[in-house]
Design a protein around this motif. Structure first.
Motif, PDB file in Angstrom:
ATOM      1  N   LEU A   8      18.080   7.921   3.559  1.00  0.00           N
ATOM      2  CA  LEU A   8      16.718   7.771   3.052  1.00  0.00           C
ATOM      3  C   LEU A   8      16.359   8.918   2.106  1.00  0.00           C
ATOM      4  O   LEU A   8      15.707   8.698   1.082  1.00  0.00           O
ATOM      5  N   GLU A  69       7.287   3.535   0.608  1.00  0.00           N
ATOM      6  CA  GLU A  69       7.977   2.860   1.706  1.00  0.00           C
ATOM      7  C   GLU A  69       9.073   3.752   2.295  1.00  0.00           C
ATOM      8  O   GLU A  69       9.260   3.806   3.517  1.00  0.00           O
ATOM      9  N   VAL A  70       9.813   4.440   1.437  1.00  0.00           N
ATOM     10  CA  VAL A  70      10.863   5.352   1.910  1.00  0.00           C
ATOM     11  C   VAL A  70      10.230   6.515   2.677  1.00  0.00           C
ATOM     12  O   VAL A  70      10.731   6.904   3.740  1.00  0.00           O
ATOM     13  N   ALA A  73       9.359   5.306   6.019  1.00  0.00           N
ATOM     14  CA  ALA A  73      10.562   5.160   6.842  1.00  0.00           C
ATOM     15  C   ALA A  73      11.002   6.520   7.387  1.00  0.00           C
ATOM     16  O   ALA A  73      11.405   6.633   8.556  1.00  0.00           O
ATOM     17  N   ALA A 102      14.290   0.910   4.257  1.00  0.00           N
ATOM     18  CA  ALA A 102      12.883   1.174   4.545  1.00  0.00           C
ATOM     19  C   ALA A 102      12.189  -0.022   5.189  1.00  0.00           C
ATOM     20  O   ALA A 102      10.959  -0.032   5.318  1.00  0.00           O
TER      21      ALA A 102
END
Length: 115
Positions: A8, A69-70, A73, A102
């Protein structure tokens, strides 16, 4: 989870580089439009500066959304909830997480119609 965090983090770095590149492109298009007094909106020769600016702006938004979104996550990794579906609480399949690191939802919840 260290491997997940590294993956990530690498994706986040790539997104930041892409965002910097797109932002530079956007700034260049804006600067080009300031240096000319041509009426590009009625020029039959190709795309307009406004169209290019709009396209780059849409790509910037897409990259920013993906970056968010990452980041979310990575927060789930820290909280110990990474890989757990936010819809039903079941585990998100490893193949889905491989394809979309994600991902917030399992395949079943992601396929549900939204309304």
């Amino acid at each position: 989870m260290d491997e997940t965090r590294e993956r990530l983090a690498a994706e986040r770095e790539q997104l930041q580089q892409r965002l910097a590149s797109l932002t530079g492109d956007y700034d260049a298009v804006v600067a080009a439009s300031l240096d000319t007094n041509a009426d590009d909106e009625h020029d039959p020769e190709g795309t307009t500066i406004a169209f290019e600016r709009s396209q780059i702006g849409a790509l910037v938004k897409q990259v920013r959304d993906h970056l968010a979104e990452v980041d979310a996550a990575l927060q789930r990794v820290d909280a110990g909830t990474y890989g757990v579906c936010e819809g039903c609480g079941a585990a998100i399949g490893p193949d889905r997480l491989e394809a979309l690191p994600a991902a917030r939802l399992c395949i079943r919840c992601a396929a549900r119609p939204t309304g």
